[in-house]
Design a protein around this motif. Structure first.
Motif, PDB file in Angstrom:
ATOM      1  N   GLN A 316      -5.224 -10.939  11.694  1.00  0.00           N
ATOM      2  CA  GLN A 316      -4.629  -9.670  11.289  1.00  0.00           C
ATOM      3  C   GLN A 316      -4.855  -8.584  12.343  1.00  0.00           C
ATOM      4  OE1 GLN A 316      -3.058  -9.246   7.737  1.00  0.00           O
ATOM      5  NE2 GLN A 316      -2.125  -8.094   9.385  1.00  0.00           N
ATOM      6  N   GLU A 317      -5.998  -8.656  13.021  1.00  0.00           N
ATOM      7  CA  GLU A 317      -6.318  -7.612  14.009  1.00  0.00           C
ATOM      8  C   GLU A 317      -5.686  -7.891  15.372  1.00  0.00           C
ATOM      9  OE1 GLU A 317     -10.572  -7.717  13.894  1.00  0.00           O
ATOM     10  OE2 GLU A 317     -10.626  -6.706  11.934  1.00  0.00           O
ATOM     11  N   ASN A 318      -5.131  -9.069  15.574  1.00  0.00           N
ATOM     12  CA  ASN A 318      -4.519  -9.423  16.870  1.00  0.00           C
ATOM     13  C   ASN A 318      -3.073  -9.840  16.654  1.00  0.00           C
ATOM     14  OD1 ASN A 318      -6.866  -9.480  18.950  1.00  0.00           O
ATOM     15  ND2 ASN A 318      -7.680 -10.515  17.145  1.00  0.00           N
ATOM     16  N   PRO A 319      -2.149  -8.845  16.678  1.00  0.00           N
ATOM     17  CA  PRO A 319      -0.759  -9.127  16.283  1.00  0.00           C
ATOM     18  C   PRO A 319      -0.110 -10.258  17.087  1.00  0.00           C
ATOM     19  CG  PRO A 319      -1.117  -6.767  16.550  1.00  0.00           C
ATOM     20  CD  PRO A 319      -2.373  -7.435  16.989  1.00  0.00           C
ATOM     21  N   GLU A 320      -0.451 -10.358  18.374  1.00  0.00           N
ATOM     22  CA  GLU A 320       0.222 -11.429  19.151  1.00  0.00           C
ATOM     23  C   GLU A 320      -0.260 -12.816  18.705  1.00  0.00           C
ATOM     24  OE1 GLU A 320      -3.464 -10.774  21.220  1.00  0.00           O
ATOM     25  OE2 GLU A 320      -2.162  -9.399  20.164  1.00  0.00           O
ATOM     26  N   MET A 321      -1.540 -12.902  18.335  1.00  0.00           N
ATOM     27  CA  MET A 321      -2.053 -14.187  17.825  1.00  0.00           C
ATOM     28  C   MET A 321      -1.427 -14.481  16.457  1.00  0.00           C
ATOM     29  SD  MET A 321      -6.095 -13.904  18.675  1.00  0.00           S
ATOM     30  CE  MET A 321      -6.643 -13.294  20.261  1.00  0.00           C
ATOM     31  N   PHE A 412     -12.872 -13.039  21.444  1.00  0.00           N
ATOM     32  CA  PHE A 412     -12.234 -14.000  20.546  1.00  0.00           C
ATOM     33  C   PHE A 412     -10.939 -14.467  21.208  1.00  0.00           C
ATOM     34  CE2 PHE A 412      -9.296 -15.091  17.097  1.00  0.00           C
ATOM     35  CZ  PHE A 412     -10.053 -16.027  16.422  1.00  0.00           C
ATOM     36  N   ASN A 413     -10.916 -15.714  21.637  1.00  0.00           N
ATOM     37  CA  ASN A 413      -9.781 -16.181  22.430  1.00  0.00           C
ATOM     38  C   ASN A 413      -9.413 -17.623  22.072  1.00  0.00           C
ATOM     39  OD1 ASN A 413      -7.936 -16.824  24.392  1.00  0.00           O
ATOM     40  ND2 ASN A 413      -9.442 -16.930  26.058  1.00  0.00           N
ATOM     41  N   PRO A 414      -8.557 -17.807  21.049  1.00  0.00           N
ATOM     42  CA  PRO A 414      -8.209 -19.177  20.608  1.00  0.00           C
ATOM     43  C   PRO A 414      -7.621 -20.014  21.732  1.00  0.00           C
ATOM     44  CG  PRO A 414      -7.322 -17.548  19.085  1.00  0.00           C
ATOM     45  CD  PRO A 414      -7.875 -16.779  20.238  1.00  0.00           C
ATOM     46  N   SER A 415      -6.958 -19.367  22.710  1.00  0.00           N
ATOM     47  CA  SER A 415      -6.297 -20.148  23.762  1.00  0.00           C
ATOM     48  C   SER A 415      -7.289 -20.864  24.670  1.00  0.00           C
ATOM     49  CB  SER A 415      -5.389 -19.248  24.608  1.00  0.00           C
ATOM     50  OG  SER A 415      -4.394 -18.728  23.762  1.00  0.00           O
ATOM     51  N   ARG A 416      -8.567 -20.495  24.588  1.00  0.00           N
ATOM     52  CA  ARG A 416      -9.533 -21.221  25.433  1.00  0.00           C
ATOM     53  C   ARG A 416      -9.604 -22.704  25.017  1.00  0.00           C
ATOM     54  NH1 ARG A 416     -14.317 -18.651  26.109  1.00  0.00           N
ATOM     55  NH2 ARG A 416     -14.068 -16.813  24.783  1.00  0.00           N
ATOM     56  N   TRP A 417      -9.093 -23.006  23.807  1.00  0.00           N
ATOM     57  CA  TRP A 417      -9.156 -24.386  23.312  1.00  0.00           C
ATOM     58  C   TRP A 417      -7.931 -25.201  23.691  1.00  0.00           C
ATOM     59  CZ3 TRP A 417     -13.665 -26.019  21.552  1.00  0.00           C
ATOM     60  CH2 TRP A 417     -14.586 -25.050  21.176  1.00  0.00           C
ATOM     61  N   GLU A 418      -6.950 -24.537  24.320  1.00  0.00           N
ATOM     62  CA  GLU A 418      -5.712 -25.245  24.655  1.00  0.00           C
ATOM     63  C   GLU A 418      -5.993 -26.307  25.716  1.00  0.00           C
ATOM     64  OE1 GLU A 418      -2.517 -22.424  25.013  1.00  0.00           O
ATOM     65  OE2 GLU A 418      -1.394 -23.937  26.157  1.00  0.00           O
TER      66      GLU A 418
END
Ligand code: HEM
Length: 492
Positions: A316-321, A412-418
């Motif tokens: 919710q706090e990161n609109p692009e995510m 907080f960076n979910p893309s690090r798991w890509e």
């Protein structure tokens, strides 16, 4: 005549001297029995003051909002040795804080056993997995883990989880609901799911009473075992009593029905535990069954609820995510053939980005920040001795916040798991080895189902967006995430 300045200097020097003497004496009292040779091989650190040891520093770090400062202070003082010694929860303890050392300890069942502090053992139960001997643990784990993990088991629960989540979100977003404590409500929802799996249906009043008791129980689990009014442990013991009495009631009913020859049509975990026999035909007694259930019902809702809440907040706090995660859900919905009823487990396996969001939440939030063991033999880790009988703490949090493992760890960076697969020992949200969390797949499924529905149809507006975070027993906003849930579109 000496002025007040001189007296202040004398007092300061005396205080430093007394501090050093007391620390030395305590260190000597705790370590001298090891003998000079073994003492020389201990990792760096010290025993601190008697009784409290490093507990004040630990509590201060967590209560002042900077939990990483506790282990950072060891790294700053003694270097990156990966293992340190301290005195915590009334015991000499080795703190294990880097991936290789954690992996080494977690995979060594010959020399390392579980070693939870007294408070946790008394509250979760002396006959739960927390203290059961190795063979007994293996047997009971096999019996209880199979029905909650694996494709078939999860497929069985998916329908109930899906319906519960959809219905709960509708209720939260209704006019009548108004503002809710998002975390408290989320815990009730995950509790309903785990109770269904373990005890089939329980009425709402029983469920609410049980869940409230769990909240009190959890505050005591990571506290010092001080059984005096006003202390968390004291309140938690009362909560445990209530839990035992409710579960004993259910167990009595089951046993009575069984004795009258009324077998139940839906077998749940309680039935499985009642029926279980070891190779000598021995069955579990009431105390064993109740302790195992207290452990599972607790482990099975608390962490999942926190992670689901944090993942929702981060999205919710990161609109692009949020947009990226939502687009993935819409794509999956479009790909479901019209003949398929509802969403399947296979569809969840396709949610790559959502899985990255959840993994990053698990890494970043560190809901299980530390785990407890005890050395049953002398063992060497990173070249340092862990003496037989000493406690061992595995600091999963430090591994996940290590900049050498995760660059820019506080982002907080979910893309690090890509396209990234974590090296063994570097990602430990569910632990590793024989004590690996048996509910890991179930937890990820529950969290995914929740986010799936949330992303497709809802938004969350916090009442206090910059609310302070409390880190014990688990990281949470102090207002339990007071928020309004609004329906923004019909799910597709
Ligand atoms: C996001 C959710 C969850 C997290 C982060 C989590 C984390 C963990 C961790 C780190 C451990 C290992 C502790 C150790 O090293 O000793 C553990 C153990 C355990 N977890 Fe979970 N857990 C979660 C959800 C669940 C669920 C849904 C269940 C039950 C259905 C569950 C049941 C257990 C049990 C019974 C153990 C003890 C295992 C043993 O000692 O053999 N957990 N969990």
């Amino acid at each position: 005549m000496a002025g007040p300045g001189l007296w202040a200097v004398v007092a300061a020097v005396l205080a430093v001297a007394i501090d050093a003497i007391v620390r030395r004496a305590h260190g000597w009292a705790r370590e001298s029995s090891l003998g000079a040779r073994r003492r020389a091989r201990l990792p760096p650190g010290d025993m601190g003051w008697p009784v409290v040891g490093a507990m004040w520093a630990f509590l201060w770090a967590f209560k002042s909002g900077n939990p990483d400062s506790f282990i950072d202070s060891f790294i700053r003082r003694f270097g990156r040795t990966g293992v340190y010694r301290a005195f915590m929860f009334s015991s000499p303890t080795i703190l294990v804080v880097n991936p290789d050392a954690c992996k080494r300890v977690l995979m060594d069942d010959e020399s390392i056993a579980e070693g939870w502090p007294r408070a946790a053992v008394e509250l979760i139960g002396k006959k739960s997995f927390l203290t059961s001997p190795r063979e007994e643990h293996r047997r009971l784990r096999k019996l209880t883990a199979a029905p909650i993990n694996g494709f078939d088991a999860l497929s069985t629960y998916l329908g109930f989880i899906d319906r519960t989540v959809a219905e709960t979100l509708r209720r939260w977003s209704s006019e009548a609901a108004g503002e809710i404590e998002f975390l408290t409500e989320m815990r009730r929802m995950t509790f309903k799911i785990i109770v269904q799996i373990f005890l089939t249906a329980a009425d709402d009043a029983t469920m609410l009473a049980l869940e409230r008791s769990y909240t009190d129980l959890n505050y005591g689990v990571r506290a010092m075992a001080i059984n005096l009014p006003g202390f968390a442990f004291h309140k938690a013991l009362k909560a445990r009593k209530k839990l035992v009495s409710v579960l004993q009631g259910v167990l009595n009913e089951r046993r009575a029905a069984g004795a009258k020859g009324h077998p139940r049509s839906d077998t749940d975990m309680m039935d499985r535990l009642i029926e279980a026999e070891d190779e000598h035909g021995r069955r579990l007694d009431d105390e064993e069954i109740i302790d195992i259930l207290i452990m599972y019902l607790n482990a099975g809702h608390e962490s999942s609820a926190h992670i689901a809440m944090w993942a929702t907040l981060f999205l919710q706090e990161n609109p692009e995510m949020f947009a990226k995660a939502k687009a993935e859900q819409e794509e999956i919905i479009r790909s479901i053939p019209p003949t398929q009823k509802g969403i399947s487990l296979r569809d969840f396996r396709k949610m790559e980005y959502l899985s990255q969001v959840i993994d990053e939440t698990l890494r970043f939030v560190n809901i299980s920040f530390v785990s407890f063991r005890e050395a049953t033999k002398d063992v060497f880790v990173n070249g340092y001795l862990i003496p037989k009988g000493w406690k061992v703490q595995l600091w999963y949090r430090s591994v996940h916040m290590d900049p050498e493992v995760y660059p820019d760890p506080k982002k907080f960076n979910p893309s690090r798991w890509e396209g990234y697969s974590a090296r063994a020992g570097t990602f430990l949200p569910f632990g590793l080895g024989t004590r690996l969390c048996p509910g890991n797949d179930l937890a990820k499924l529950e969290i995914s189902v929740f986010l799936h529905h949330f992303l497709l149809g809802y938004k969350l507006t916090r009442t206090n967006p910059s609310c302070r975070i409390r880190y014990l027993p688990h990281p949470r906003p102090v207002d339990n995430c007071l928020a309004k849930i609004t329906k923004v579109s019909d799910e597709q």
